[in-house]
Design an enzyme around this catalytic site. Structure first.
Site, PDB file in Angstrom:
ATOM      1  N   GLY A  53      35.213  37.852  35.245  1.00  0.00           N
ATOM      2  CA  GLY A  53      34.773  36.767  36.109  1.00  0.00           C
ATOM      3  C   GLY A  53      34.815  37.230  37.547  1.00  0.00           C
ATOM      4  O   GLY A  53      35.569  38.153  37.882  1.00  0.00           O
ATOM      5  N   GLN A  58      35.183  36.278  46.584  1.00  0.00           N
ATOM      6  CA  GLN A  58      35.677  37.655  46.397  1.00  0.00           C
ATOM      7  C   GLN A  58      34.700  38.713  46.905  1.00  0.00           C
ATOM      8  O   GLN A  58      35.050  39.890  46.994  1.00  0.00           O
ATOM      9  CB  GLN A  58      35.952  37.926  44.914  1.00  0.00           C
ATOM     10  CG  GLN A  58      37.129  37.155  44.369  1.00  0.00           C
ATOM     11  CD  GLN A  58      37.356  37.522  42.917  1.00  0.00           C
ATOM     12  OE1 GLN A  58      36.755  36.939  42.030  1.00  0.00           O
ATOM     13  NE2 GLN A  58      38.219  38.495  42.677  1.00  0.00           N
ATOM     14  N   CYS A 100      43.327  40.293  38.626  1.00  0.00           N
ATOM     15  CA  CYS A 100      42.258  39.846  39.510  1.00  0.00           C
ATOM     16  C   CYS A 100      41.645  41.075  40.184  1.00  0.00           C
ATOM     17  O   CYS A 100      42.383  41.957  40.629  1.00  0.00           O
ATOM     18  CB  CYS A 100      42.826  38.892  40.557  1.00  0.00           C
ATOM     19  SG  CYS A 100      41.603  38.295  41.730  1.00  0.00           S
ATOM     20  N   LEU A 101      40.312  41.115  40.270  1.00  0.00           N
ATOM     21  CA  LEU A 101      39.652  42.279  40.876  1.00  0.00           C
ATOM     22  C   LEU A 101      40.021  42.427  42.349  1.00  0.00           C
ATOM     23  O   LEU A 101      39.899  43.519  42.910  1.00  0.00           O
ATOM     24  CB  LEU A 101      38.131  42.181  40.712  1.00  0.00           C
ATOM     25  CG  LEU A 101      37.619  42.249  39.265  1.00  0.00           C
ATOM     26  CD1 LEU A 101      36.104  42.166  39.225  1.00  0.00           C
ATOM     27  CD2 LEU A 101      38.107  43.495  38.553  1.00  0.00           C
ATOM     28  N   HIS A 142      40.751  30.220  36.752  1.00  0.00           N
ATOM     29  CA  HIS A 142      41.075  31.283  37.716  1.00  0.00           C
ATOM     30  C   HIS A 142      39.990  31.365  38.794  1.00  0.00           C
ATOM     31  O   HIS A 142      40.295  31.428  39.997  1.00  0.00           O
ATOM     32  CB  HIS A 142      41.202  32.609  36.946  1.00  0.00           C
ATOM     33  CG  HIS A 142      41.446  33.822  37.790  1.00  0.00           C
ATOM     34  ND1 HIS A 142      42.602  34.577  37.716  1.00  0.00           N
ATOM     35  CD2 HIS A 142      40.675  34.438  38.732  1.00  0.00           C
ATOM     36  CE1 HIS A 142      42.530  35.584  38.576  1.00  0.00           C
ATOM     37  NE2 HIS A 142      41.367  35.532  39.210  1.00  0.00           N
ATOM     38  N   GLU A 143      38.727  31.324  38.377  1.00  0.00           N
ATOM     39  CA  GLU A 143      37.623  31.451  39.342  1.00  0.00           C
ATOM     40  C   GLU A 143      37.492  30.196  40.212  1.00  0.00           C
ATOM     41  O   GLU A 143      37.175  30.295  41.395  1.00  0.00           O
ATOM     42  CB  GLU A 143      36.294  31.734  38.616  1.00  0.00           C
ATOM     43  CG  GLU A 143      36.274  33.004  37.763  1.00  0.00           C
ATOM     44  CD  GLU A 143      36.779  34.251  38.463  1.00  0.00           C
ATOM     45  OE1 GLU A 143      36.636  34.357  39.693  1.00  0.00           O
ATOM     46  OE2 GLU A 143      37.342  35.125  37.761  1.00  0.00           O
ATOM     47  N   HIS A 146      39.771  30.435  43.027  1.00  0.00           N
ATOM     48  CA  HIS A 146      39.234  31.300  44.093  1.00  0.00           C
ATOM     49  C   HIS A 146      38.386  30.485  45.079  1.00  0.00           C
ATOM     50  O   HIS A 146      38.422  30.726  46.286  1.00  0.00           O
ATOM     51  CB  HIS A 146      38.348  32.399  43.506  1.00  0.00           C
ATOM     52  CG  HIS A 146      39.086  33.644  43.121  1.00  0.00           C
ATOM     53  ND1 HIS A 146      39.846  34.362  44.008  1.00  0.00           N
ATOM     54  CD2 HIS A 146      39.150  34.320  41.932  1.00  0.00           C
ATOM     55  CE1 HIS A 146      40.355  35.423  43.375  1.00  0.00           C
ATOM     56  NE2 HIS A 146      39.959  35.420  42.131  1.00  0.00           N
TER      57      HIS A 146
HETATM   58 NI    NI Z   1      40.420  36.776  40.589  1.00  0.00          NI
END
Ligand code: NI
Length: 202
Positions: A53, A58, A100-101, A142-143, A146
């Site tokens: 995701g 991000q 998380c990226l 999670h997204e 963000h």
């Molecule tokens: Ni993340």
């Protein structure tokens, strides 16, 4: 003038503690070809980094939008785009490990709702109103966090967070040194960029 084509070319995943990760994303009022290009570029970046995701905040885009593919691989699984998502009717609890990226190398257990309902728009403008459960529900929560400037580390227990302190401090030191050398633009120019994007889409 704000050159959006050049911005799309340069799109990359920002790392903690980049200020865009704390930005409250705004609702999207129009979808144009450039926004489609941004989304295509987000899929490239997500697969490149083996994510499942990726939220617009991000990649330093302050808009309510994220993409998901639970398989993490191009050509496999289901690709989805969620525009202006609203999560409701949370049911049950489920604890599992997340990463998380934007926080490479950092992992921790997060409690999420097991089942949620999501109302959003897809890229064609079609309204999606669907229930998700398990892994997909976790990714979506999670997204969505963000888009509200929240990270999974904000949801960890104090003890779990303390164990990750060294890794997190390393990210902070690295970010500060890249900002000092100009590899990351200063906060004022980041703020101007976010304002330009908001006035185009919100
Ligand atoms: Ni993340």
């Amino acid at each position: 003038m704000f050159d959006i084509a050049a911005e799309i070319e340069k799109l990359s995943i920002v790392l903690y503690p980049h200020p865009s990760l704390r930005h409250q994303a705004k609702a999207i009022r129009r979808v144009d070809v450039e926004l489609r290009n941004i989304i295509a570029r987000m899929f490239d970046l997500m697969y490149e980094h083996r994510g499942v995701g990726l939220a617009a905040t991000q990649v330093n885009i302050p808009l309510r939008l994220f993409i998901v593919n639970p398989s993490g691989r191009r050509g496999e699984g289901q690709e989805s785009v969620f525009i202006n998502p609203v999560v409701s009717r949370p049911r049950g609890n489920d604890e599992d490990e997340e990463g998380c990226l934007s926080l490479p190398g950092i992992y921790g257990n997060v409690v999420r709702s097991k089942t949620i309902r999501v109302n959003a728009y897809d890229l064609t403008g079609k309204e999606v109103d669907q229930e998700f459960t398990g892994f997909e529900a976790r990714i979506i929560q999670h997204e969505t966090d963000h888009l509200n400037g929240m990270l999974f580390i904000d949801r960890l227990s104090e003890g779990a967070l303390r164990e990750l302190e060294d890794g997190i401090s390393e990210l902070v030191v690295d970010f500060e040194s890249r900002q000092r050398t100009g590899a990351i633009p200063a906060n004022e120019s980041l703020a101007k960029r976010l304002g330009d994007l908001e006035s185009r889409y919100c």
